[in-house]
Design a protein around this motif. Structure first.
Motif, mmCIF file in Angstrom:
data_model
loop_
_atom_site.group_PDB
_atom_site.id
_atom_site.type_symbol
_atom_site.label_atom_id
_atom_site.label_comp_id
_atom_site.label_asym_id
_atom_site.label_seq_id
_atom_site.Cartn_x
_atom_site.Cartn_y
_atom_site.Cartn_z
ATOM 1 N N ARG A 1 11.624 10.506 -4.349
ATOM 2 C CA ARG A 1 12.546 9.282 -4.574
ATOM 3 C C ARG A 1 11.693 8.039 -4.673
ATOM 4 N N ARG A 2 10.962 7.865 -5.765
ATOM 5 C CA ARG A 2 9.867 7.024 -6.049
ATOM 6 C C ARG A 2 10.979 5.694 -6.277
ATOM 7 N N PRO A 3 10.463 4.414 -5.720
ATOM 8 C CA PRO A 3 10.902 3.258 -5.876
ATOM 9 C C PRO A 3 11.008 2.853 -7.161
ATOM 10 N N MET A 4 12.061 2.047 -7.617
ATOM 11 C CA MET A 4 12.172 1.370 -9.020
ATOM 12 C C MET A 4 10.914 0.378 -9.090
ATOM 13 N N ALA A 5 10.614 -0.354 -7.985
ATOM 14 C CA ALA A 5 9.554 -1.400 -8.302
ATOM 15 C C ALA A 5 8.204 -0.699 -8.113
ATOM 16 N N HIS A 6 7.315 -1.423 -8.804
ATOM 17 C CA HIS A 6 5.718 -1.272 -8.593
ATOM 18 C C HIS A 6 5.588 -1.648 -7.117
ATOM 19 N N GLU A 7 5.319 -0.691 -6.270
ATOM 20 C CA GLU A 7 4.758 -0.995 -4.888
ATOM 21 C C GLU A 7 3.571 -0.784 -4.417
ATOM 22 N N LEU A 8 2.930 -1.845 -3.752
ATOM 23 C CA LEU A 8 1.757 -1.911 -3.046
ATOM 24 C C LEU A 8 2.030 -1.784 -1.646
ATOM 25 N N VAL A 9 1.122 -1.203 -0.894
ATOM 26 C CA VAL A 9 0.961 -1.421 0.539
ATOM 27 C C VAL A 9 -0.297 -1.732 0.961
ATOM 28 N N ILE A 10 -0.202 -2.853 1.528
ATOM 29 C CA ILE A 10 -1.305 -3.703 1.718
ATOM 30 C C ILE A 10 -1.792 -3.634 3.316
ATOM 31 N N GLY A 11 -2.759 -3.194 3.701
ATOM 32 C CA GLY A 11 -3.353 -3.195 5.219
ATOM 33 C C GLY A 11 -4.061 -4.461 5.352
#
Length: 773
Positions: A515-525
């Motif tokens: 269920r891939r998100p429609m947005a370019h998604e980055l997860v930043i720690g």
């Protein structure tokens, strides 16, 4: 296959976010119901902190004083108390910002006036139970008199406006408190060395009714020398010497253990073992739940509580005992082992053995150069181990070996064998310089020993080796000779092989995003390394750590700021964050009509100004795209929340049961509208029979966030906790935080090595390596 991550973690295959049908979860939260109605209070304009402090002190016996935005509300707590300020009506159900402090004050009066406890703190309410029979050390001692040494239960009651189900209540925190009540002079008389220890002294404040005298003890400094009754101090809050009779040893667990060893003599081992048993009975899941129910029953017996004229409250049983708490079971991750996403498996280890790593087709070098660096005394065993690691251990679960598992052609191994002991940092330094001087290896494999674990800085072969090799852009895998000789060699080889592949720049696995998100998604720690020279913060500097992942958990890169003071730390962090986002923007080729979503996992709660600064920076960087969403999440395991499953049977380990009343992994409960609790450790993950109740992970969404789907974010945090490339089992922290912590820890130790330059990590090939695993 035994020991696989999801299987042992208790994941469910139920669709994401579906209600749990299993255990009835109980929380350490006591719901509170306020009787509907109005009450009167006086309102004054807020003129500053000093005014608020003075009003609170002057009216302490008759009012509760609350700041409410630009106003101060003075609520009478006795029927004859005068109205202070302009009279105004408040509602018990709507004005919880005023009612909640009334509850806290009323419970504080119950603790101090009715139950005769003394408070360590009033907000939240902290107190120690020193009632007869409560001292865990007395129980453990079995008749041996240990003057001045105690292990007491400590409780914290935090009044909250909202909790699970959006209901007000009291959060009950529980832990043990170590106390050494003998002054340092008496400890010295009994033969206890205090050199190198931190000591505490009274801060000079006047005793306050209802407050514990120990609450006024403050950290003073570290003892560097003893001259008679005079202690010489360093890292001090201002004093360079103090009389030993005027101070107490800092009551840490290790300090109490050292004093106990001298005081108990030949009974020490027995008492130490029994104390661990007593602490487990108190601090294990069953024990903590029993203590919470005890507090709840005592408070319920006082219902209804009159917390102010015309304001009544009723405290309830722990949430989940009388009516179910809404619980969601999070979906188990599916692991992916190819770029197209077609090769998947529920478990990491068998997935790697069957399919190989995600990037096997494009990974280079296919024949990596590996340099083995070992003392002569370990050389034979080290060579055997490395050969087994690379080419497999026939007849074991690690039969394929590193080369075949990770789809390599071969490995070219060179040796640097040197004379010198396992604790000889100069011998290691010279060997590493020799290894780096020739043709640059893709990975250095350095053999050390347990006997050097206590060493640091230039005295540590471990950190000296890391400093020399990583300074040349060479990732390092260190292994102890004791690990080489372990009985569980196939398991250790599997874990080390995965870490080696990641250090070479490879991607062992990612998680499926069907269920891939429609947005370019980055997860930043976002993490932080404290470059701290003192306990008092003098000379303390900070390094901001940023790690960037794609939405499927693929590690993209990391960066670190320059060392800076706290005042300039936010600006330095923004600079590194800007660099990271631009790198990913260029790498992934973002287009003008794209929507960008940035999810930040941070190690501490962001201040509004910090969140706004990050938000403004990224909006500036991404203003040319169709849309931009933010989510700022504080991810923490340092809090008072606990979750219990009273029916949880745990698991058998020998003659004992581990993890009774501990919930399964992957359960989520809303603690409030912006907070979620997630169970990340269950009985299968608990190693020690006497391990206390594991805390859930708490995520808190900052109000500056524009993306606010807390359940989506919670599921992502849980999946990211199964993504570490240094182990096959789930962690209790997501890799965004875990990797930042590993980076910060290693940087903190390397800074003590002469000539170490931290810039080399982020200006060489190491930047895209997982050098910190």
């Amino acid at each position: 296959m035994p020991g696989t991550s999801n299987e042992r973690a208790g994941y469910s295959s139920r669709p994401p976010g579906s209600p749990a049908r299993g255990p009835n979860i109980v929380l350490n939260y006591l719901p509170v119901r306020y009787k509907p109605g109005k009450f009167s209070a006086g309102v004054l304009p807020f003129d500053g902190p000093e005014q608020l402090k003075k009003l609170s002190q002057d009216l302490a016996a008759s009012h509760v004083v609350v700041r409410l935005g630009p106003s101060i509300v003075c609520v009478p707590t006795t029927v004859d108390a005068p109205v202070v300020g302009a009279a105004k009506k408040f509602d018990t159900e709507e004005d919880l910002s005023v009612v909640t402090p009334l509850l806290r004050a009323a419970v504080g009066r119950i603790l101090t006036e009715r139950w005769r406890f003394e408070l360590l703190r009033r907000q939240p309410l902290d107190f120690v139970s020193r009632l007869p029979g409560r001292d865990l050390l007395v129980k453990a001692a079995g008749g041996v008199h240990l003057e001045g040494l105690h292990v007491y239960p400590q409780y914290r009651l935090e009044a909250r406006r909202r909790g699970p189900g959006k209901i007000p209540g009291l959060l009950v925190g529980i832990k043990t408190r170590y106390e050494i009540d003998l002054p340092v002079s008496e400890l010295m008389r009994r033969g206890i060395s205090v050199q190198g220890r931190y000591v505490m002294a009274h801060d000079g404040s006047k005793p306050t009714p209802g407050m514990d005298p120990r609450a006024s003890r403050r950290l003073l400094g570290r003892v560097t020398a003893v001259h008679g009754d005079t202690l010489q101090l360093t890292d001090s809050s201002g004093r360079s010497e103090v009389a030993a009779s005027d101070v107490w040893l800092e009551s840490r667990r290790e300090a109490l253990g050292d004093v106990l060893e001298v005081a108990a003599g030949r009974d020490f081992k027995r008492i130490e073992s029994q104390l661990a048993e007593e602490q487990f009975r108190f601090g294990g899941a069953e024990g903590r739940l029993a203590r919470i129910e005890e507090i709840s029953n005592r408070l319920i017996s006082l219902n209804p509580l009159t917390i102010a004229p015309d304001v009544r409250a009723a405290i309830g049983a722990p949430a989940g005992t009388t009516r179910p708490v809404p619980v969601r079971k999070m979906e188990a991750p599916t692991f992916v082992f190819d770029l197209a996403g077609g090769k998947t498996h529920r478990f990491v280890r068998p997935g790697l053995e069957k399919f190989g790593p995600v990037d096997s087709e494009g990974f280079t070098p296919k024949t990596p150069r590996i340099t083995l660096i070992t003392p002569q005394q370990f050389a034979g065993r080290a060579e055997q181990y490395l050969n087994g690691l690379l080419y497999g251990l026939p007849g074991t679960s690690y039969e394929k070996g590193f080369v075949r598992t990770y789809s390599l052609v071969d490995c070219k191994v060179e040796r640097v064998v040197f004379e010198g002991g396992a604790c000889d940092p100069e011998a290691y330094r010279q060997a590493c310089l020799r290894a780096a001087a020739g043709t640059r290896p893709d990975l250095a494999f350095v053999v050390v020993s347990e006997e050097q674990e206590h060493l640091a800085g230039d005295e540590s072969p471990y950190y000296v080796s890391k400093s020399i090799l990583m300074g040349q852009g060479i990732p390092v895998q260190e292994v102890q000779i004791e690990t080489i000789e372990t009985a569980d060699l196939p398991s250790t080889c599997s874990s080390i092989a995965m870490a080696c592949y990641a250090k070479l720049g490879g991607t062992p696995f990612v998680i499926a995003t069907t269920r891939r998100p429609m947005a370019h998604e980055l997860v930043i720690g976002i993490g932080r390394a404290d470059v701290q020279t003192t306990r008092h913060g003098t000379g303390q500097r900070f390094v901001g750590i940023t790690t960037v992942f794609s939405s499927d958990g693929n590690y993209l890169l990391s960066n670190a700021s320059h060392q800076t003071t706290y005042e300039h730390y936010p600006q330095e962090l923004l600079r590194t964050l800007k660099s990271c986002i631009r790198d990913v923007e260029s790498r992934d080729g973002w287009q003008r009509d794209d929507t960008i979503r940035l999810i930040f996992h941070v190690f501490k709660p962001l201040k509004d100004a910090e969140a706004q600064a990050v938000k403004g920076l990224v909006e500036q960087l991404t203003s040319r795209y169709a849309g931009i969403d933010f989510a700022f999440l504080h991810v923490s395991d340092d809090h008072d929340w606990l979750m219990f499953d009273p029916t949880g049977a745990g698991r058998r380990s020998g003659r004992r049961t581990i993890g009774k009343a501990v919930p399964t992994r992957g359960l989520a409960v809303e603690a409030s509208g912006s907070e979620m609790l997630i169970t990340v450790t269950d009985a299968a993950d608990m190693k020690q029979p006497l391990q206390g109740a594991p805390r859930p992970l708490k995520i808190q969404l900052h109000r500056e966030s524009t993306f606010t789907d807390l359940h989506y974010l919670a599921g992502q945090v849980l999946r990211f906790s199964a993504l570490s490339w240094r182990r096959f089992f789930p962690d209790h922290l997501p890799v965004t935080i875990r990797y930042s912590t590993l980076i910060a820890d290693l940087l903190g130790h390397l800074r003590a090595v002469t000539n170490w330059n931290p810039d080399s990590i982020f200006t060489t090939e190491l930047r895209h390596s997982r050098w910190f695993l």
